[in-house]
Design a protein around this motif. Structure first.
Motif, PDB file in Angstrom:
ATOM      1  N   PRO A   1       1.062  -1.120   0.117  1.00  0.00           N
ATOM      2  CA  PRO A   1      -0.106   0.019   0.137  1.00  0.00           C
ATOM      3  C   PRO A   1       0.413   1.306   0.299  1.00  0.00           C
ATOM      4  O   PRO A   1       1.886   1.566   0.443  1.00  0.00           O
ATOM      5  N   ILE A   2       0.385   2.629  -1.027  1.00  0.00           N
ATOM      6  CA  ILE A   2       0.913   3.564  -0.680  1.00  0.00           C
ATOM      7  C   ILE A   2      -0.251   4.384  -0.355  1.00  0.00           C
ATOM      8  O   ILE A   2      -1.776   4.224  -0.645  1.00  0.00           O
ATOM      9  N   TRP A   3       0.783   5.300  -0.090  1.00  0.00           N
ATOM     10  CA  TRP A   3      -0.808   6.443   0.797  1.00  0.00           C
ATOM     11  C   TRP A   3       0.114   7.737   0.237  1.00  0.00           C
ATOM     12  O   TRP A   3       1.136   8.398   1.053  1.00  0.00           O
ATOM     13  N   LEU A   4      -0.656   9.223   0.172  1.00  0.00           N
ATOM     14  CA  LEU A   4      -0.307  10.678   0.541  1.00  0.00           C
ATOM     15  C   LEU A   4      -0.937  11.348   1.385  1.00  0.00           C
ATOM     16  O   LEU A   4      -2.142  10.797   0.729  1.00  0.00           O
ATOM     17  N   ASP A   5      -1.398  12.175   1.427  1.00  0.00           N
ATOM     18  CA  ASP A   5      -2.063  13.197   2.889  1.00  0.00           C
ATOM     19  C   ASP A   5      -1.621  14.155   1.853  1.00  0.00           C
ATOM     20  O   ASP A   5      -1.151  14.678   0.682  1.00  0.00           O
TER      21      ASP A   5
ATOM     22  N   THR B   1      -4.728   6.982  -2.365  1.00  0.00           N
ATOM     23  CA  THR B   1      -4.039   5.495  -1.780  1.00  0.00           C
ATOM     24  C   THR B   1      -3.532   4.362  -3.322  1.00  0.00           C
ATOM     25  O   THR B   1      -3.872   4.762  -4.125  1.00  0.00           O
ATOM     26  N   GLY B   2      -3.290   3.658  -2.650  1.00  0.00           N
ATOM     27  CA  GLY B   2      -2.532   2.753  -3.858  1.00  0.00           C
ATOM     28  C   GLY B   2      -2.413   1.324  -3.522  1.00  0.00           C
ATOM     29  O   GLY B   2      -2.345   1.297  -2.181  1.00  0.00           O
TER      30      GLY B   2
ATOM     31  N   THR C   1       8.808   8.262  -2.596  1.00  0.00           N
ATOM     32  CA  THR C   1      10.000   8.975  -2.321  1.00  0.00           C
ATOM     33  C   THR C   1       9.795  10.036  -0.582  1.00  0.00           C
ATOM     34  O   THR C   1       9.984  10.267  -0.295  1.00  0.00           O
ATOM     35  N   ARG C   2       7.927   9.982  -0.941  1.00  0.00           N
ATOM     36  CA  ARG C   2       7.866  10.138   0.477  1.00  0.00           C
ATOM     37  C   ARG C   2       7.708   9.559   1.992  1.00  0.00           C
ATOM     38  O   ARG C   2       8.007  10.291   2.780  1.00  0.00           O
ATOM     39  N   LEU C   3       7.319   8.505   1.457  1.00  0.00           N
ATOM     40  CA  LEU C   3       7.650   8.203   2.457  1.00  0.00           C
ATOM     41  C   LEU C   3       8.678   6.137   2.993  1.00  0.00           C
ATOM     42  O   LEU C   3       8.613   6.029   4.587  1.00  0.00           O
TER      43      LEU C   3
END
Length: 371
Positions: free
Chosen positions: A265-269, A301-302, A340-342
Motif C-alpha cells: 500500500p502507498i498513501w499521500l495526505d 491511495t494505491g 519518495t515521501r514514505l
C-alpha cells in the motif's frame, strides 16, 4: 480403511484440469478456436482445442509444461515449497500428503533445475534458511481496503537487503535508502493508515488523470525478461481470473531473487501532495475549492503489485493483462512519488517503473515525467 480408499480414489481418478481456456491458437495466433474433446492424462483430464484457421489440434497451457504428467499447480507448488526452505524429502512428503499420490524428490529436483532462470532465489536459499524457517520466511497480512488485499513480504530478502547481500549493484554508500525501504515494508501492518483507504474522498492512484506528467520526452523500453517468462508459465495454466494474479505474485515473491514484497500500500495526505507539487512544479490532484476560498484536504491511495530490488534500482511493477494497450504512466509515477515521501532518502533517481503481461514488459523512468 475408508481414509486409505479415499487416498487411492484421489490418486487414481484424474481430475479436470484448471488450465485457462486459450484465446488464441499458439501456432497461427487465430481466435477461431473450438473445443475438440478431452485428453486423459495420469492425474488430470485436459480439454483439447482445435483451430479452425490452421486446422491444428493442441492442448492448452504453457508450452513448457504441455506434456508433463503432473498438473501445473503441483509443479509450481513443489518449486515454491522447496524454495521456502524445505528439503526435497520434506517437499515430497508435503505434496504427496496433499494430493494423494507420490511426488518423488528426484522429480521435484528436476522441476527446480528446469526453471532456474525463473527461480533465482536459489542462489540465496541457503542464506535464507539460516535466517528463517520455511513457515516464517514470508509474512502475510490481509488489508481490508475497500476490498481485501494480501500484502506480503519476504523476510529473508529484506534482511539480506539491509546487509548488502541481495543486490551486488547497490554500493555501500547508496544502501541507506534501501535499508529504510526494508524498514518501511516491515512497518506497513501497523504504520499504514488503513482507515484512509476506505474513505470515499480518497483518490485511487489508478484513477488519477495524466495531466501532471509530460510524456513528450518519455522513452519506453520494451523487452522480455523473467517477469514476462514467469507470467507466460503461470497465467495460461490457471483457469480462475481471481487466482491468476495472486498465484503469480506468490510465485515471484518466493522464487525470484528480486521481488521483496507484493500488494504494497502507498498513501499521500494533503501535506505530502502539497510537498510533491511544490518540489516538482506540478498539480497531482485538482483542488476542490470551497466557498471560503480554501479547499478540502486531498488524499491518494494505491497498492503496488510487485516491488523488486535489482541492478541497483527499486522497480515498481504492475501486471496488466492488456499491457499492449494499457499504459499506466500516471498510476506508476504516483506510486514512485509516494514512495519518495514514505521512505526517507529514496529518490526518483533510484526508481524504475514497468507494466507487463505474458508477452510484453514496458519500462520507463518516472523521473523523466515530472522533472
Amino acid at each position: 480403511m475408508a481414509a486409505d480408499h479415499a487416498r487411492r480414489t484421489r490418486s487414481t481418478s484424474p481430475r479436470p484440469s484448471d488450465i485457462k481456456t486459450p484465446e488464441r491458437c499458439p501456432h497461427c495466433n487465430s481466435t477461431r478456436l473450438v473445443k475438440k474433446g478431452t485428453r486423459t492424462k495420469k492425474l488430470e483430464t485436459v480439454a483439447m482445442m482445435k483451430c479452425k484457421a490452421c486446422g491444428r489440434t493442441f492442448t492448452p497451457g504453457p508450452r513448457a509444461l504441455r506434456n508433463k504428467t503432473y498438473p501445473l499447480t503441483e509443479i509450481l507448488e513443489a518449486i515454491t515449497t522447496y524454495n521456502r526452505g524445505h528439503s526435497l524429502a520434506e517437499t515430497s512428503a508435503l505434496l504427496s500428503s496433499r494430493y494423494g499420490h507420490t511426488v518423488s524428490g528426484p522429480t521435484i529436483s528436476r522441476w527446480v533445475n528446469q526453471h532456474l532462470a525463473l527461480t533465482t532465489y536459489s542462489r540465496l536459499r541457503s542464506a535464507g534458511k539460516r535466517l528463517y524457517s520455511p513457515r516464517r520466511l514470508i509474512r502475510t497480512s490481509k488489508l481490508y481496503h475497500r476490498q481485501v488485499y494480501e500484502f506480503a513480504y519476504h523476510r529473508a530478502k529484506l534482511d539480506l537487503l539491509r546487509k548488502g547481500m541481495l543486490d551486488p549493484f547497490i554500493q555501500s554508500r547508496a544502501s541507506q535508502p534501501f535499508q529504510r525501504l526494508a524498514n518501511f515494508i516491515e512497518s506497513i501492518p501497523t504504520a499504514c493508515p488503513h482507515a484512509l483507504f476506505t474513505r470515499e474522498d480518497a483518490v485511487r492512484g489508478s484513477q488519477l488523470g495524466a495531466a501532471f506528467i509530460d510524456t513528450g520526452s518519455l522513452q519506453v523500453i520494451e523487452r522480455q525478461n523473467a517477469a514476462t517468462d514467469t507470467a507466460a508459465l503461470i497465467i495460461p495454466g490457471v483457469g480462475s481470473n481471481h487466482q491468476r494474479h495472486a498465484l503469480l505474485q506468490r510465485f515471484m515473491l518466493v522464487n525470484d531473487a528480486a521481488t521483496i514484497a507484493v500488494e504494497v500500500p502507498i498513501w499521500l495526505d494533503e501535506a505530502g501532495i502539497a510537498s510533491l507539487e511544490a518540489e516538482h512544479g506540478i498539480e497531482l490532484v485538482p483542488k476542490q475549492v470551497s466557498p471560503d476560498g480554501g479547499h478540502a484536504p486531498r488524499q491518494v491511495t494505491g497498492h503496488i503489485d510487485f516491488l523488486q530490488v535489482r541492478n541497483g534500482c527499486l522497480h515498481i511493477l504492475d501486471y496488466k493483462p492488456d499491457a499492449r494497450t494499457n499504459q499506466p504512466f500516471a498510476q506508476l509515477t504516483i506510486y514512485a512519488l509516494a514512495l519518495t515521501r514514505l521512505v526517507p532518502g529514496l529518490r526518483l533517481f533510484n526508481i524504475k517503473c514497468a507494466w507487463f503481461n505474458e508477452t510484453a514488459y514496458n519500462e520507463f523512468y518516472p523521473r523523466k515525467l515530472v522533472l
